[in-house]
Motif scaffolding. Structure first.
Motif, PDB file in Angstrom:
ATOM      1  N   VAL A 162      -8.981  18.955  40.046  1.00  0.00           N
ATOM      2  CA  VAL A 162      -7.661  18.328  39.925  1.00  0.00           C
ATOM      3  C   VAL A 162      -6.604  19.422  39.761  1.00  0.00           C
ATOM      4  CG1 VAL A 162      -6.215  16.767  38.578  1.00  0.00           C
ATOM      5  CG2 VAL A 162      -8.653  16.274  38.869  1.00  0.00           C
ATOM      6  N   PRO A 163      -5.642  19.507  40.662  1.00  0.00           N
ATOM      7  CA  PRO A 163      -4.604  20.543  40.547  1.00  0.00           C
ATOM      8  C   PRO A 163      -3.631  20.230  39.418  1.00  0.00           C
ATOM      9  CG  PRO A 163      -4.114  19.108  42.389  1.00  0.00           C
ATOM     10  CD  PRO A 163      -5.446  18.668  41.854  1.00  0.00           C
ATOM     11  N   TYR A 164      -3.011  21.252  38.863  1.00  0.00           N
ATOM     12  CA  TYR A 164      -2.054  21.043  37.777  1.00  0.00           C
ATOM     13  C   TYR A 164      -1.018  22.153  37.759  1.00  0.00           C
ATOM     14  CZ  TYR A 164      -4.629  24.645  35.176  1.00  0.00           C
ATOM     15  OH  TYR A 164      -5.218  25.818  34.788  1.00  0.00           O
ATOM     16  N   LEU A 165       0.080  21.861  37.087  1.00  0.00           N
ATOM     17  CA  LEU A 165       1.144  22.828  36.836  1.00  0.00           C
ATOM     18  C   LEU A 165       1.250  23.018  35.338  1.00  0.00           C
ATOM     19  CD1 LEU A 165       3.717  24.502  37.587  1.00  0.00           C
ATOM     20  CD2 LEU A 165       4.988  22.357  37.402  1.00  0.00           C
ATOM     21  N   ASP A 166       1.120  24.247  34.865  1.00  0.00           N
ATOM     22  CA  ASP A 166       1.221  24.558  33.443  1.00  0.00           C
ATOM     23  C   ASP A 166       2.572  25.221  33.201  1.00  0.00           C
ATOM     24  OD1 ASP A 166       0.977  25.395  30.827  1.00  0.00           O
ATOM     25  OD2 ASP A 166      -1.116  26.029  31.036  1.00  0.00           O
ATOM     26  N   LEU A 167       3.488  24.483  32.594  1.00  0.00           N
ATOM     27  CA  LEU A 167       4.831  25.016  32.371  1.00  0.00           C
ATOM     28  C   LEU A 167       4.853  26.126  31.339  1.00  0.00           C
ATOM     29  CD1 LEU A 167       7.098  21.850  32.547  1.00  0.00           C
ATOM     30  CD2 LEU A 167       6.802  23.640  34.241  1.00  0.00           C
ATOM     31  N   ARG A 168       3.824  26.238  30.530  1.00  0.00           N
ATOM     32  CA  ARG A 168       3.746  27.374  29.601  1.00  0.00           C
ATOM     33  C   ARG A 168       3.690  28.681  30.382  1.00  0.00           C
ATOM     34  NH1 ARG A 168      -1.538  25.906  26.331  1.00  0.00           N
ATOM     35  NH2 ARG A 168      -2.204  25.714  28.510  1.00  0.00           N
ATOM     36  N   GLU A 169       2.872  28.692  31.426  1.00  0.00           N
ATOM     37  CA  GLU A 169       2.752  29.893  32.247  1.00  0.00           C
ATOM     38  C   GLU A 169       4.056  30.171  32.990  1.00  0.00           C
ATOM     39  OE1 GLU A 169      -0.519  29.157  34.808  1.00  0.00           O
ATOM     40  OE2 GLU A 169      -2.046  29.314  33.216  1.00  0.00           O
ATOM     41  N   LYS A 170       4.693  29.122  33.492  1.00  0.00           N
ATOM     42  CA  LYS A 170       5.937  29.296  34.224  1.00  0.00           C
ATOM     43  C   LYS A 170       7.050  29.845  33.332  1.00  0.00           C
ATOM     44  CE  LYS A 170       4.861  28.032  38.397  1.00  0.00           C
ATOM     45  NZ  LYS A 170       4.981  28.989  39.528  1.00  0.00           N
ATOM     46  N   MET A 171       7.053  29.441  32.063  1.00  0.00           N
ATOM     47  CA  MET A 171       8.059  29.968  31.144  1.00  0.00           C
ATOM     48  C   MET A 171       7.905  31.467  30.995  1.00  0.00           C
ATOM     49  SD  MET A 171       8.329  27.019  28.165  1.00  0.00           S
ATOM     50  CE  MET A 171       9.849  27.667  27.463  1.00  0.00           C
ATOM     51  N   HIS A 172       6.665  31.934  30.882  1.00  0.00           N
ATOM     52  CA  HIS A 172       6.420  33.378  30.780  1.00  0.00           C
ATOM     53  C   HIS A 172       6.800  34.091  32.070  1.00  0.00           C
ATOM     54  CE1 HIS A 172       4.666  33.473  26.821  1.00  0.00           C
ATOM     55  NE2 HIS A 172       3.805  32.527  27.125  1.00  0.00           N
ATOM     56  N   GLU A 173       6.427  33.501  33.201  1.00  0.00           N
ATOM     57  CA  GLU A 173       6.734  34.118  34.494  1.00  0.00           C
ATOM     58  C   GLU A 173       8.235  34.249  34.712  1.00  0.00           C
ATOM     59  OE1 GLU A 173       4.882  31.899  37.571  1.00  0.00           O
ATOM     60  OE2 GLU A 173       2.830  32.196  36.801  1.00  0.00           O
TER      61      GLU A 173
ATOM     62  N   GLY B  55      10.432  34.545  32.316  1.00  0.00           N
ATOM     63  CA  GLY B  55      11.045  35.294  31.233  1.00  0.00           C
ATOM     64  C   GLY B  55      11.870  34.453  30.281  1.00  0.00           C
ATOM     65  N   LEU B  56      11.509  33.176  30.130  1.00  0.00           N
ATOM     66  CA  LEU B  56      12.241  32.323  29.198  1.00  0.00           C
ATOM     67  C   LEU B  56      11.831  32.640  27.769  1.00  0.00           C
ATOM     68  CD1 LEU B  56      12.804  30.723  31.857  1.00  0.00           C
ATOM     69  CD2 LEU B  56      12.678  28.646  30.473  1.00  0.00           C
ATOM     70  N   SER B  57      12.805  32.853  26.927  1.00  0.00           N
ATOM     71  CA  SER B  57      12.552  33.094  25.516  1.00  0.00           C
ATOM     72  C   SER B  57      12.320  31.766  24.806  1.00  0.00           C
ATOM     73  CB  SER B  57      13.744  33.813  24.873  1.00  0.00           C
ATOM     74  OG  SER B  57      13.691  33.730  23.465  1.00  0.00           O
ATOM     75  N   HIS B  58      11.233  31.703  24.035  1.00  0.00           N
ATOM     76  CA  HIS B  58      10.958  30.465  23.317  1.00  0.00           C
ATOM     77  C   HIS B  58      12.014  30.205  22.246  1.00  0.00           C
ATOM     78  CE1 HIS B  58       6.782  29.021  24.484  1.00  0.00           C
ATOM     79  NE2 HIS B  58       7.122  29.922  25.378  1.00  0.00           N
ATOM     80  N   TYR B  59      12.626  31.239  21.741  1.00  0.00           N
ATOM     81  CA  TYR B  59      13.673  31.048  20.739  1.00  0.00           C
ATOM     82  C   TYR B  59      14.915  30.418  21.363  1.00  0.00           C
ATOM     83  CZ  TYR B  59      10.890  33.849  17.534  1.00  0.00           C
ATOM     84  OH  TYR B  59       9.889  34.302  16.741  1.00  0.00           O
ATOM     85  N   ASP B  60      15.221  30.822  22.596  1.00  0.00           N
ATOM     86  CA  ASP B  60      16.398  30.278  23.265  1.00  0.00           C
ATOM     87  C   ASP B  60      16.109  28.941  23.931  1.00  0.00           C
ATOM     88  OD1 ASP B  60      17.815  32.547  22.546  1.00  0.00           O
ATOM     89  OD2 ASP B  60      17.339  33.598  24.419  1.00  0.00           O
ATOM     90  N   ALA B  61      14.837  28.631  24.157  1.00  0.00           N
ATOM     91  CA  ALA B  61      14.476  27.419  24.882  1.00  0.00           C
ATOM     92  C   ALA B  61      14.609  26.163  24.035  1.00  0.00           C
ATOM     93  CB  ALA B  61      13.046  27.528  25.412  1.00  0.00           C
ATOM     94  N   PHE B  62      14.636  26.332  22.723  1.00  0.00           N
ATOM     95  CA  PHE B  62      14.639  25.191  21.817  1.00  0.00           C
ATOM     96  C   PHE B  62      15.943  25.118  21.031  1.00  0.00           C
ATOM     97  CE2 PHE B  62      10.253  26.211  22.565  1.00  0.00           C
ATOM     98  CZ  PHE B  62       9.589  24.994  22.586  1.00  0.00           C
ATOM     99  N   PHE B  63      16.266  23.917  20.570  1.00  0.00           N
ATOM    100  CA  PHE B  63      17.312  23.778  19.564  1.00  0.00           C
ATOM    101  C   PHE B  63      16.865  24.509  18.301  1.00  0.00           C
ATOM    102  CE2 PHE B  63      18.054  19.925  22.152  1.00  0.00           C
ATOM    103  CZ  PHE B  63      19.419  20.051  22.379  1.00  0.00           C
ATOM    104  N   GLN B  64      17.801  25.079  17.580  1.00  0.00           N
ATOM    105  CA  GLN B  64      17.461  25.780  16.352  1.00  0.00           C
ATOM    106  C   GLN B  64      17.060  24.823  15.234  1.00  0.00           C
ATOM    107  OE1 GLN B  64      17.306  29.271  16.184  1.00  0.00           O
ATOM    108  NE2 GLN B  64      17.509  28.870  18.384  1.00  0.00           N
ATOM    109  N   THR B  65      17.600  23.605  15.244  1.00  0.00           N
ATOM    110  CA  THR B  65      17.301  22.649  14.169  1.00  0.00           C
ATOM    111  C   THR B  65      16.286  21.589  14.591  1.00  0.00           C
ATOM    112  OG1 THR B  65      19.059  21.063  14.758  1.00  0.00           O
ATOM    113  CG2 THR B  65      19.668  22.920  13.334  1.00  0.00           C
TER     114      THR B  65
END
Length: 230
Positions: A47-58, A60-70
């Motif tokens: 079954v094919p899939y897309l893992d957005l965790r990997e795409k975020m790294h590819e 260069g998305l910062s996890h700190y900037d990707a989320f609301f602070q609160t």
């Protein structure tokens, strides 16, 4: 064939041992580990899939900037990035073509509300400690005619993107501790919903099995595919 899209944003999951006896070991698996096990199993079944965790790294998305602070949710900007990434993937696996304007941020209005979001983490610690987040709303310049239905709640909205897929009342409440401003897209976590767009560029039906992370993405998909159900 089913296509799986993972949106759980865990990068370094933990395995926590919470109880050991002579005959029993009780474990809590963090969502990332559960997901890794799941993806390994469906890979074995082809079954094919897309893992957005990997795409975020590819990308260069910062996890700190990707989320609301609160809050534990993605910002709307991150959700729009996820939407574009999902569409790019589905174009390949479904052999469809979505016009570039649908995933080009310049084809959208952006509207920022300053200091108006108090997320679930902020409600636990209090505004004095957490402060408030801004929220940037993104909605299309293109005229679209769409509808949204929360089936069990008897809610039905139709019109343009803002009229059908957004609920500004969540930004108008005075008590930030009682209302989630993140709900401006779609609304609350309704168990079963249906979105229809007769003029969608992709004449496909999409079934989303999701949590609240995907609600803004769900809204954008609702104007891109002819029918989206959750």
């Amino acid at each position: 064939m089913a296509h799986i899209i993972n949106i759980i944003p865990i990068t370094k999951p933990l395995l926590i041992n919470i109880g050991i006896s002579s005959s029993l070991i009780v474990l809590i698996l963090a969502p990332g580990i559960i997901l890794d096990i799941f993806l390994n199993l469906i890979t074995q079944e082809g079954v094919p899939y897309l893992d957005l965790r990997e795409k975020m790294h590819e990308n260069g998305l910062s996890h700190y900037d990707a989320f609301f602070q609160t809050d534990h949710h993605w910002t709307i900007e991150t959700s729009f990035w996820a939407y574009g990434t999902v569409v790019e993937y589905l174009e390949t696996v479904l052999d469809i073509k979505v016009p570039q304007e649908y995933t080009d941020i310049t084809s959208y209005y952006t509207e920022t509300y300053e200091d108006c979001v108090l997320g679930s983490n902020g409600r636990k610690t209090g505004i004095t400690y957490s402060g408030l987040d801004d929220i940037t709303l993104i909605y299309p310049k293109k005229d679209v005619n769409v509808s949204f239905e929360a089936i069990e709640e008897g809610i039905y909205r139709e019109g343009d993107f803002q009229e059908a897929f957004m609920d500004y009342s969540f930004l108008e409440g005075e008590n930030l501790y009682e209302m989630s401003q993140y709900n401006v897209y779609i609304g609350e976590d309704y168990p079963t919903t249906e979105q229809i767009c007769q003029e969608a560029p992709a004449d496909k039906k999409i079934l989303l099995i999701k949590d609240s992370y995907f609600r803004p993405v769900q809204a954008f998909l609702g104007m891109t595919f002819s029918q989206v159900n959750t």
